[in-house]
Design a protein around this motif. Structure first.
Motif, PDB file in Angstrom:
ATOM      1  N   ALA A 232       0.829  -1.204   0.000  1.00 21.97           N
ATOM      2  CA  ALA A 232       0.000   0.000   0.000  1.00 21.97           C
ATOM      3  C   ALA A 232       0.865   1.255   0.000  1.00 21.97           C
ATOM      4  O   ALA A 232       0.562   2.230  -0.704  1.00 21.97           O
ATOM      5  CB  ALA A 232      -0.931  -0.010   1.209  1.00 21.97           C
ATOM      6  N   CYS A 233       1.923   1.226   0.777  1.00 25.69           N
ATOM      7  CA  CYS A 233       2.797   2.400   0.859  1.00 25.69           C
ATOM      8  C   CYS A 233       3.444   2.722  -0.478  1.00 25.69           C
ATOM      9  O   CYS A 233       3.566   3.894  -0.860  1.00 25.69           O
ATOM     10  CB  CYS A 233       3.881   2.168   1.913  1.00 25.69           C
ATOM     11  N   LYS A 234       3.852   1.709  -1.202  1.00 26.48           N
ATOM     12  CA  LYS A 234       4.485   1.960  -2.509  1.00 26.48           C
ATOM     13  C   LYS A 234       3.531   2.689  -3.442  1.00 26.48           C
ATOM     14  O   LYS A 234       3.927   3.607  -4.174  1.00 26.48           O
ATOM     15  CB  LYS A 234       4.931   0.630  -3.119  1.00 26.48           C
ATOM     16  N   ALA A 235       2.260   2.293  -3.395  1.00 24.22           N
ATOM     17  CA  ALA A 235       1.270   2.958  -4.255  1.00 24.22           C
ATOM     18  C   ALA A 235       0.954   4.362  -3.752  1.00 24.22           C
ATOM     19  O   ALA A 235       0.871   5.314  -4.543  1.00 24.22           O
ATOM     20  CB  ALA A 235      -0.006   2.113  -4.312  1.00 24.22           C
TER      21      ALA A 235
ATOM     22  N   GLY B 111      13.784   1.590   4.145  1.00 26.72           N
ATOM     23  CA  GLY B 111      13.253   2.940   4.029  1.00 26.72           C
ATOM     24  C   GLY B 111      11.765   3.086   4.248  1.00 26.72           C
ATOM     25  O   GLY B 111      11.198   4.152   3.959  1.00 26.72           O
ATOM     26  N   PHE B 112      11.108   2.041   4.762  1.00 23.57           N
ATOM     27  CA  PHE B 112       9.677   2.172   5.043  1.00 23.57           C
ATOM     28  C   PHE B 112       9.436   2.998   6.306  1.00 23.57           C
ATOM     29  O   PHE B 112       8.372   3.593   6.461  1.00 23.57           O
ATOM     30  CB  PHE B 112       9.030   0.796   5.189  1.00 23.57           C
ATOM     31  N   PHE B 113      10.400   3.016   7.211  1.00 24.86           N
ATOM     32  CA  PHE B 113      10.324   3.849   8.414  1.00 24.86           C
ATOM     33  C   PHE B 113      11.189   5.083   8.187  1.00 24.86           C
ATOM     34  O   PHE B 113      12.304   4.965   7.664  1.00 24.86           O
ATOM     35  CB  PHE B 113      10.869   3.122   9.641  1.00 24.86           C
ATOM     36  N   PRO B 114      10.752   6.265   8.578  1.00 19.55           N
ATOM     37  CA  PRO B 114      11.625   7.433   8.479  1.00 19.55           C
ATOM     38  C   PRO B 114      12.823   7.258   9.410  1.00 19.55           C
ATOM     39  O   PRO B 114      12.694   6.665  10.490  1.00 19.55           O
ATOM     40  CB  PRO B 114      10.730   8.589   8.928  1.00 19.55           C
ATOM     41  N   SER B 115      13.972   7.750   9.012  1.00 25.11           N
ATOM     42  CA  SER B 115      15.191   7.540   9.798  1.00 25.11           C
ATOM     43  C   SER B 115      15.070   8.126  11.197  1.00 25.11           C
ATOM     44  O   SER B 115      15.620   7.570  12.162  1.00 25.11           O
ATOM     45  CB  SER B 115      16.400   8.151   9.075  1.00 25.11           C
ATOM     46  N   ASP B 116      14.350   9.241  11.347  1.00 25.11           N
ATOM     47  CA  ASP B 116      14.239   9.840  12.678  1.00 25.11           C
ATOM     48  C   ASP B 116      13.281   9.078  13.593  1.00 25.11           C
ATOM     49  O   ASP B 116      13.174   9.393  14.780  1.00 25.11           O
ATOM     50  CB  ASP B 116      13.844  11.313  12.595  1.00 25.11           C
ATOM     51  N   ALA B 117      12.597   8.053  13.074  1.00 22.88           N
ATOM     52  CA  ALA B 117      11.718   7.245  13.927  1.00 22.88           C
ATOM     53  C   ALA B 117      12.512   6.464  14.958  1.00 22.88           C
ATOM     54  O   ALA B 117      11.938   5.953  15.921  1.00 22.88           O
ATOM     55  CB  ALA B 117      10.882   6.286  13.078  1.00 22.88           C
TER      56      ALA B 117
ATOM     57  N   SER C   2       6.411   9.523   4.764  1.00 23.44           N
ATOM     58  CA  SER C   2       7.013   8.219   5.024  1.00 23.44           C
ATOM     59  C   SER C   2       5.901   7.208   5.257  1.00 23.44           C
ATOM     60  O   SER C   2       4.754   7.574   5.522  1.00 23.44           O
ATOM     61  CB  SER C   2       7.936   8.279   6.239  1.00 23.44           C
ATOM     62  N   CYS C   3       6.268   5.933   5.197  1.00 27.37           N
ATOM     63  CA  CYS C   3       5.274   4.873   5.264  1.00 27.37           C
ATOM     64  C   CYS C   3       4.726   4.665   6.669  1.00 27.37           C
ATOM     65  O   CYS C   3       3.523   4.793   6.883  1.00 27.37           O
ATOM     66  CB  CYS C   3       5.883   3.576   4.738  1.00 27.37           C
ATOM     67  N   TYR C   4       5.595   4.349   7.623  1.00 33.98           N
ATOM     68  CA  TYR C   4       5.125   3.834   8.916  1.00 33.98           C
ATOM     69  C   TYR C   4       6.079   4.239  10.028  1.00 33.98           C
ATOM     70  O   TYR C   4       7.281   4.394   9.823  1.00 33.98           O
ATOM     71  CB  TYR C   4       5.062   2.307   8.848  1.00 33.98           C
ATOM     72  N   ALA C   5       5.527   4.358  11.219  1.00 31.62           N
ATOM     73  CA  ALA C   5       6.353   4.527  12.414  1.00 31.62           C
ATOM     74  C   ALA C   5       5.656   3.894  13.608  1.00 31.62           C
ATOM     75  O   ALA C   5       4.429   3.846  13.684  1.00 31.62           O
ATOM     76  CB  ALA C   5       6.644   6.001  12.697  1.00 31.62           C
ATOM     77  N   GLY C   6       6.491   3.411  14.510  1.00 31.69           N
ATOM     78  CA  GLY C   6       6.036   2.977  15.823  1.00 31.69           C
ATOM     79  C   GLY C   6       6.827   3.779  16.829  1.00 31.69           C
ATOM     80  O   GLY C   6       7.104   4.970  16.613  1.00 31.69           O
ATOM     81  N   GLN C   7       7.265   3.138  17.907  1.00 32.11           N
ATOM     82  CA  GLN C   7       8.088   3.800  18.919  1.00 32.11           C
ATOM     83  C   GLN C   7       9.374   2.981  19.070  1.00 32.11           C
ATOM     84  O   GLN C   7       9.340   1.845  19.546  1.00 32.11           O
ATOM     85  CB  GLN C   7       7.346   3.883  20.256  1.00 32.11           C
ATOM     86  N   PHE C   8      10.493   3.569  18.662  1.00 31.10           N
ATOM     87  CA  PHE C   8      11.723   2.793  18.523  1.00 31.10           C
ATOM     88  C   PHE C   8      12.905   3.338  19.305  1.00 31.10           C
ATOM     89  O   PHE C   8      14.019   2.815  19.199  1.00 31.10           O
ATOM     90  CB  PHE C   8      12.100   2.670  17.044  1.00 31.10           C
ATOM     91  N   ASP C   9      12.705   4.398  20.084  1.00 28.95           N
ATOM     92  CA  ASP C   9      13.786   4.876  20.942  1.00 28.95           C
ATOM     93  C   ASP C   9      14.051   3.822  22.022  1.00 28.95           C
ATOM     94  O   ASP C   9      13.201   2.970  22.296  1.00 28.95           O
ATOM     95  CB  ASP C   9      13.401   6.208  21.579  1.00 28.95           C
TER      96      ASP C   9
END
Length: 332
Positions: free
Chosen positions: A82-85, A151-157, A96-103
């Motif tokens: 879905a994100c590619k489309a 690259g589906f998650f933004p780098s700052d995530a 960006s496609c997706y983020a969760g909590q990754f700190d």
């Protein structure tokens, strides 16, 4: 009386810092099973579920429609497709496609646990023994590792906690977001503070073969064995955690109740339309590791999961090191 996060149930019970509750004191048969499980230690109820929490999957419904995607994603692969489309659309430029909590924080333990459970694995077994050196755990951790690599998650995530994720989604920077129910009010704000008001939907978090498995949040009320007022404490807990009080609190707070019936109450759902979806999440939820040394356990999980998603260790090494640390802790 103690107000405990659900992660501390086992540690406090094992050390006898809280006491068993009478079997007939709390109407657990009316409560969501996962909330009762999180208040139980070795088959004994030691806490009364006060409120609960489950993960939700926020998505840009307007962009899915614009991309011709009729069904909301149920799996990670469907989400990526879905994100590619969507990201090819002019309206999604810079997103960006997706983020969760990754700190490196408790939130990472939550996201790691969900990824592992959603891939069919566990972090610990029913006896509290670690089980992260398995193909399922590797598959789960790789969902997060590959999200950054591809690259589906933004780098700052990699620095995201709940609030950073909320801001990113609310500001129109993400297509999908894993977060808690408290976001609904701010995302829906019509005062100009939210760029996604009326443009998002909510569903269950994705898994590898179908909907994923949420980590359970929430709090329990418990009684100290050292108090001289045990009977009074119990009476207060019975009152405060009753279904009647839980419904009254819904008028004052966004905290999700432990009683399943309230998620189908028309008056409640009118104000919180995501509640039926949240109930699905909660019915499928699992607690974080039910272990006696939770503080040290979550620290070990965070260290190794973070090492993997930042590329400092490969997945196999990170999980083997996590298994070794958790095995040592479980033996103490």
């Amino acid at each position: 009386m103690l107000n405990l996060d659900v992660v501390w149930t086992s540690e406090f019970a094992a050390n006898k810092w809280i006491m068993p509750l009478p079997a007939d004191a709390i109407p657990t048969d009316k409560m969501i099973p996962a909330t009762v499980n999180a208040a139980t230690y070795r088959d004994t109820l030691v806490g009364a579920p006060y409120y609960t929490d489950g993960a939700l999957f926020y998505f840009r419904s307007d962009l899915l429609k614009a991309a011709g995607i009729a069904a909301r994603p149920k799996t990670w692969d469907e989400m990526k497709t879905a994100c590619k489309a969507i990201l090819a659309l002019p309206a999604a430029a810079g997103m960006s496609c997706y983020a969760g909590q990754f700190d490196k924080n408790e939130a990472l333990t939550v996201n790691f646990s969900e990824a592992v459970a959603s891939a069919g694995g566990t972090v610990v077994d029913a006896e509290g023994k670690p089980t992260v050196n398995t193909p399922e755990a590797k598959k789960g951790l790789n969902l997060l590792v590959d999200g950054f690599k591809q690259g589906f998650f933004p780098s700052d995530a990699i620095t995201y906690l709940e609030e950073q994720g909320r801001r990113a989604f609310q500001d129109g920077k993400l297509v999908f977001l894993r977060n808690w129910p408290f976001l609904h009010a701010s995302l829906s704000a019509t005062d100009g503070s939210s760029k996604v008001a009326g443009k998002f939907g909510i569903t269950s978090i994705p898994g590898t073969d179908g909907p994923g498995v949420s980590t359970l949040g929430g709090r329990n009320l418990a009684i100290s064995p050292f108090t001289a007022n045990k009977a009074t404490a119990l009476e207060f807990i019975k009152f405060f955690t009753s279904e009647e009080q839980a419904k009254k609190r819904l008028a004052l707070s966004s905290r999700a109740p432990a009683y399943a019936s309230l998620y189908a109450d028309p008056a409640v759902v009118a104000k919180r339309p995501f509640f039926p979806t949240l109930l699905t999440s909660l019915n499928n939820a699992q607690p974080r590791p039910k272990v006696v040394q939770y503080g040290a356990t979550t620290k070990a999980i965070q260290e190794e999961a973070y090492a993997a998603i930042t590329g400092k260790k490969d997945t196999d090494t990170a999980l083997n090191d996590m298994q070794a640390k958790l095995t040592e802790l479980s033996a103490k």
